[in-house]
Design a protein around this motif. Structure first.
Motif, PDB file in Angstrom:
ATOM      1  N   LYS A  19      43.842 -58.673  -1.450  1.00 32.63           N
ATOM      2  CA  LYS A  19      42.559 -59.734  -1.231  1.00 32.63           C
ATOM      3  C   LYS A  19      42.658 -60.127   0.195  1.00 32.63           C
ATOM      4  O   LYS A  19      41.772 -60.442   0.944  1.00 32.63           O
ATOM      5  CB  LYS A  19      42.603 -60.811  -2.176  1.00 32.63           C
ATOM      6  CG  LYS A  19      42.043 -60.476  -3.512  1.00 32.63           C
ATOM      7  CD  LYS A  19      42.274 -61.350  -4.272  1.00 32.63           C
ATOM      8  CE  LYS A  19      41.545 -61.097  -5.859  1.00 32.63           C
ATOM      9  NZ  LYS A  19      41.859 -62.303  -6.982  1.00 32.63           N
ATOM     10  N   ILE A  20      43.917 -60.649   0.578  1.00 29.06           N
ATOM     11  CA  ILE A  20      44.325 -60.827   2.073  1.00 29.06           C
ATOM     12  C   ILE A  20      43.739 -59.945   2.973  1.00 29.06           C
ATOM     13  O   ILE A  20      43.157 -60.093   4.020  1.00 29.06           O
ATOM     14  CB  ILE A  20      45.685 -61.294   2.245  1.00 29.06           C
ATOM     15  CG1 ILE A  20      45.909 -62.506   1.275  1.00 29.06           C
ATOM     16  CG2 ILE A  20      45.881 -61.752   3.496  1.00 29.06           C
ATOM     17  CD1 ILE A  20      47.261 -62.726   1.243  1.00 29.06           C
ATOM     18  N   THR A  21      44.282 -58.715   2.650  1.00 28.80           N
ATOM     19  CA  THR A  21      44.039 -57.577   3.787  1.00 28.80           C
ATOM     20  C   THR A  21      42.405 -57.269   3.789  1.00 28.80           C
ATOM     21  O   THR A  21      42.099 -56.805   4.952  1.00 28.80           O
ATOM     22  CB  THR A  21      44.688 -56.485   3.269  1.00 28.80           C
ATOM     23  OG1 THR A  21      44.413 -56.089   2.195  1.00 28.80           O
ATOM     24  CG2 THR A  21      46.428 -56.605   3.624  1.00 28.80           C
ATOM     25  N   ILE A  22      41.815 -57.113   2.786  1.00 25.71           N
ATOM     26  CA  ILE A  22      40.433 -57.006   2.890  1.00 25.71           C
ATOM     27  C   ILE A  22      39.603 -57.926   3.235  1.00 25.71           C
ATOM     28  O   ILE A  22      38.756 -57.719   4.323  1.00 25.71           O
ATOM     29  CB  ILE A  22      39.853 -56.855   1.160  1.00 25.71           C
ATOM     30  CG1 ILE A  22      40.326 -55.598   0.912  1.00 25.71           C
ATOM     31  CG2 ILE A  22      38.444 -56.744   1.279  1.00 25.71           C
ATOM     32  CD1 ILE A  22      39.792 -55.271  -0.732  1.00 25.71           C
ATOM     33  N   THR A  23      40.094 -59.176   3.172  1.00 27.42           N
ATOM     34  CA  THR A  23      39.460 -60.433   3.956  1.00 27.42           C
ATOM     35  C   THR A  23      39.450 -60.245   5.376  1.00 27.42           C
ATOM     36  O   THR A  23      38.718 -60.372   6.308  1.00 27.42           O
ATOM     37  CB  THR A  23      39.907 -61.840   3.523  1.00 27.42           C
ATOM     38  OG1 THR A  23      39.889 -61.738   2.077  1.00 27.42           O
ATOM     39  CG2 THR A  23      39.267 -62.950   4.080  1.00 27.42           C
ATOM     40  N   VAL A  24      40.947 -59.752   6.045  1.00 26.05           N
ATOM     41  CA  VAL A  24      41.136 -59.780   7.316  1.00 26.05           C
ATOM     42  C   VAL A  24      40.521 -58.798   7.863  1.00 26.05           C
ATOM     43  O   VAL A  24      39.771 -58.952   9.199  1.00 26.05           O
ATOM     44  CB  VAL A  24      42.648 -59.413   7.526  1.00 26.05           C
ATOM     45  CG1 VAL A  24      43.011 -59.240   8.998  1.00 26.05           C
ATOM     46  CG2 VAL A  24      43.449 -60.491   7.073  1.00 26.05           C
ATOM     47  N   SER A  25      40.367 -57.646   7.129  1.00 27.46           N
ATOM     48  CA  SER A  25      39.611 -56.377   7.853  1.00 27.46           C
ATOM     49  C   SER A  25      38.017 -56.721   7.793  1.00 27.46           C
ATOM     50  O   SER A  25      37.281 -56.369   8.872  1.00 27.46           O
ATOM     51  CB  SER A  25      39.647 -55.289   6.961  1.00 27.46           C
ATOM     52  OG  SER A  25      41.072 -54.559   7.002  1.00 27.46           O
ATOM     53  N   LEU A  26      37.452 -57.287   6.808  1.00 28.51           N
ATOM     54  CA  LEU A  26      36.030 -57.735   6.736  1.00 28.51           C
ATOM     55  C   LEU A  26      35.723 -58.696   8.073  1.00 28.51           C
ATOM     56  O   LEU A  26      34.855 -58.555   8.567  1.00 28.51           O
ATOM     57  CB  LEU A  26      35.785 -58.285   5.589  1.00 28.51           C
ATOM     58  CG  LEU A  26      35.629 -57.374   4.056  1.00 28.51           C
ATOM     59  CD1 LEU A  26      35.164 -58.091   3.123  1.00 28.51           C
ATOM     60  CD2 LEU A  26      34.149 -56.520   4.418  1.00 28.51           C
ATOM     61  N   ILE A  27      36.581 -59.727   8.201  1.00 28.32           N
ATOM     62  CA  ILE A  27      36.438 -60.642   9.308  1.00 28.32           C
ATOM     63  C   ILE A  27      36.563 -59.648  10.859  1.00 28.32           C
ATOM     64  O   ILE A  27      35.551 -59.843  11.656  1.00 28.32           O
ATOM     65  CB  ILE A  27      37.544 -61.622   9.370  1.00 28.32           C
ATOM     66  CG1 ILE A  27      37.269 -62.687   8.240  1.00 28.32           C
ATOM     67  CG2 ILE A  27      37.465 -62.444  10.639  1.00 28.32           C
ATOM     68  CD1 ILE A  27      38.425 -63.606   8.179  1.00 28.32           C
ATOM     69  N   VAL A 169      36.868 -42.326   4.466  1.00 32.66           N
ATOM     70  CA  VAL A 169      35.599 -42.496   5.503  1.00 32.66           C
ATOM     71  C   VAL A 169      35.767 -43.882   5.871  1.00 32.66           C
ATOM     72  O   VAL A 169      35.270 -44.414   6.960  1.00 32.66           O
ATOM     73  CB  VAL A 169      34.319 -41.740   5.053  1.00 32.66           C
ATOM     74  CG1 VAL A 169      33.276 -42.207   5.851  1.00 32.66           C
ATOM     75  CG2 VAL A 169      34.491 -40.341   5.031  1.00 32.66           C
ATOM     76  N   LEU A 170      35.725 -44.462   4.551  1.00 30.45           N
ATOM     77  CA  LEU A 170      35.639 -46.081   4.754  1.00 30.45           C
ATOM     78  C   LEU A 170      36.845 -46.606   5.810  1.00 30.45           C
ATOM     79  O   LEU A 170      36.508 -47.541   6.591  1.00 30.45           O
ATOM     80  CB  LEU A 170      35.670 -46.924   3.509  1.00 30.45           C
ATOM     81  CG  LEU A 170      34.735 -46.831   2.672  1.00 30.45           C
ATOM     82  CD1 LEU A 170      34.703 -47.460   1.421  1.00 30.45           C
ATOM     83  CD2 LEU A 170      33.176 -47.585   3.150  1.00 30.45           C
ATOM     84  N   ALA A 171      38.090 -45.870   5.616  1.00 32.40           N
ATOM     85  CA  ALA A 171      38.878 -46.497   6.297  1.00 32.40           C
ATOM     86  C   ALA A 171      38.844 -46.055   7.929  1.00 32.40           C
ATOM     87  O   ALA A 171      39.120 -46.756   8.845  1.00 32.40           O
ATOM     88  CB  ALA A 171      40.356 -45.763   5.664  1.00 32.40           C
ATOM     89  N   ASP A 175      38.411 -48.370  11.345  1.00 30.91           N
ATOM     90  CA  ASP A 175      39.206 -48.007  12.672  1.00 30.91           C
ATOM     91  C   ASP A 175      38.377 -47.968  13.829  1.00 30.91           C
ATOM     92  O   ASP A 175      38.510 -48.474  14.896  1.00 30.91           O
ATOM     93  CB  ASP A 175      40.049 -46.737  12.363  1.00 30.91           C
ATOM     94  CG  ASP A 175      41.177 -46.892  11.196  1.00 30.91           C
ATOM     95  OD1 ASP A 175      41.289 -47.885  10.815  1.00 30.91           O
ATOM     96  OD2 ASP A 175      41.489 -45.629  10.932  1.00 30.91           O
ATOM     97  N   VAL A 176      37.194 -47.325  13.748  1.00 24.94           N
ATOM     98  CA  VAL A 176      36.409 -46.828  14.904  1.00 24.94           C
ATOM     99  C   VAL A 176      35.609 -48.260  15.106  1.00 24.94           C
ATOM    100  O   VAL A 176      35.570 -48.443  16.542  1.00 24.94           O
ATOM    101  CB  VAL A 176      35.312 -46.010  14.334  1.00 24.94           C
ATOM    102  CG1 VAL A 176      34.140 -45.910  15.455  1.00 24.94           C
ATOM    103  CG2 VAL A 176      36.009 -44.563  14.487  1.00 24.94           C
ATOM    104  N   VAL A 177      34.935 -48.890  14.056  1.00 23.09           N
ATOM    105  CA  VAL A 177      34.298 -50.170  14.592  1.00 23.09           C
ATOM    106  C   VAL A 177      35.085 -51.235  15.128  1.00 23.09           C
ATOM    107  O   VAL A 177      34.825 -51.912  16.197  1.00 23.09           O
ATOM    108  CB  VAL A 177      33.616 -50.675  13.211  1.00 23.09           C
ATOM    109  CG1 VAL A 177      33.268 -52.075  13.437  1.00 23.09           C
ATOM    110  CG2 VAL A 177      32.498 -49.924  12.604  1.00 23.09           C
TER     111      VAL A 177
END
Length: 315
Positions: A19-27, A169-171, A175-177
């Motif tokens: 939950k923490i890592t997904i939140t960080v990535s989404l931000i 592909v999501l990962a 990375d690219v974005v």
């Protein structure tokens, strides 16, 4: 004495912190998309077209007087920046319908600079890219990334399973974005070399992700009494040492390239450094989490054959 870091024996709960890592990535992704939408990328002459003139001064110079001199000489739209050292200056001229040929244009720029300042610059190089060619290169660059992601989607689906393919592909998009977002934030020049670096990041990050997925599939065969989340956690931990050692050695080379490789390779190296750091993060925290959220489990990878299925297929 420093403690001995043995990642091979690590037992960290990566998926428990999802939950923490997904939140960080989404931000980070939202900030990157906002930056790309508002500030955009600082496209180089490869993509915008125009004329690039590099001049060298005998001593360090300030950029503002050069800009004022060029504006007074009829080059109000010129972009001026240092290149490598404060004695080397790049002047980017936008394309226009009444442009002279590159040689004449560069001589006009040089004359303006020589007449307008106390220093006597010398001409180092001139590059010219037509606006149509620049636009075509920009379109082809975007298509290259789309084709690369589509090829990866098909390869991973055939090699593993379609859920792994979506996860990888999501990962990679992650990375690219984020890499493009940092380039937009810092307004670093985005040219063909940086585009090549972004494509290399896709390949590098995919390699790490494939290693993690392969270990997940292997663990499902070996650890038959453990739950899905625990099996994936063990897989990430078992590949952690390889991931960190590979990334660290790669970064050592890239930092050397960024600091010692000269200005021509600086943005290329920076793009790879950002991509390797973000790709390492996604391999550890995002790839397995995406597979878990997409429903990968033992039944998906090791489907139980129905009793009598083989007999039914026997003629």
């Amino acid at each position: 004495m420093l403690p001995h870091l043995n990642f091979a024996e690590s037992n960290l709960d990566f998926l428990g912190k999802r939950k923490i890592t997904i939140t960080v990535s989404l931000i980070l992704i939202l900030i990157s998309v906002a930056l790309l939408a508002t500030r955009g990328l600082n496209f180089g002459i490869d993509f915008t077209g125009g004329t690039l003139v590099e001049v060298g001064y005998p001593e360090a110079v300030e950029l503002d007087p050069i800009r004022e001199t060029l504006a007074d000489g009829g080059f109000a739209g010129a972009q001026v920046q240092t290149f490598g050292t404060s004695r080397d200056v790049l002047i980017r001229l936008p394309p226009s319908e009444d442009d002279d040929d590159p040689a004449t244009l560069s001589n006009r720029v040089l004359n303006v600079l020589q007449d307008g300042g106390p220093d006597d610059p010398d001409l180092r190089r001139v590059e010219f890219v037509g606006p149509a060619v620049g636009e075509e290169l920009r379109e082809q660059g975007g298509l290259a990334m789309i084709y690369a992601l589509a090829g990866i989607l098909i390869y991973v689906a055939v090699r593993f399973e379609w859920r792994f393919s979506i996860g990888s592909v999501l990962a990679l998009i992650h990375d690219v974005v984020i890499t493009l977002g940092i380039f937009s934030l810092l307004q670093l020049e985005f040219d063909l070399g940086v585009l090549a670096a972004v494509l290399a990041v896709i390949g590098y990050s995919l390699n790490d992700t494939i290693v993690v997925y392969d270990r997940i599939r292997e663990n499902f065969r070996i650890l038959r009494k453990k739950g899905t989340e625990e099996v994936m956690n063990i897989a990430v931990n078992k590949t952690l040492a390889r991931t960190i050692v590979t990334s660290t050695t790669t970064l050592l080379v890239l930092f050397a390239l960024a600091f010692l490789g000269g200005a021509a390779l600086q943005n290329f190296s920076i793009a790879l450094i950002i991509g390797v750091i973000v790709g390492t993060y996604s391999s550890i925290f995002i790839a397995a989490t995406a597979a878990l959220l997409l429903g990968v489990d033992r039944q998906v990878l090791l489907p139980v054959k129905k009793e009598g299925a083989e007999e039914d297929q026997t003629p």
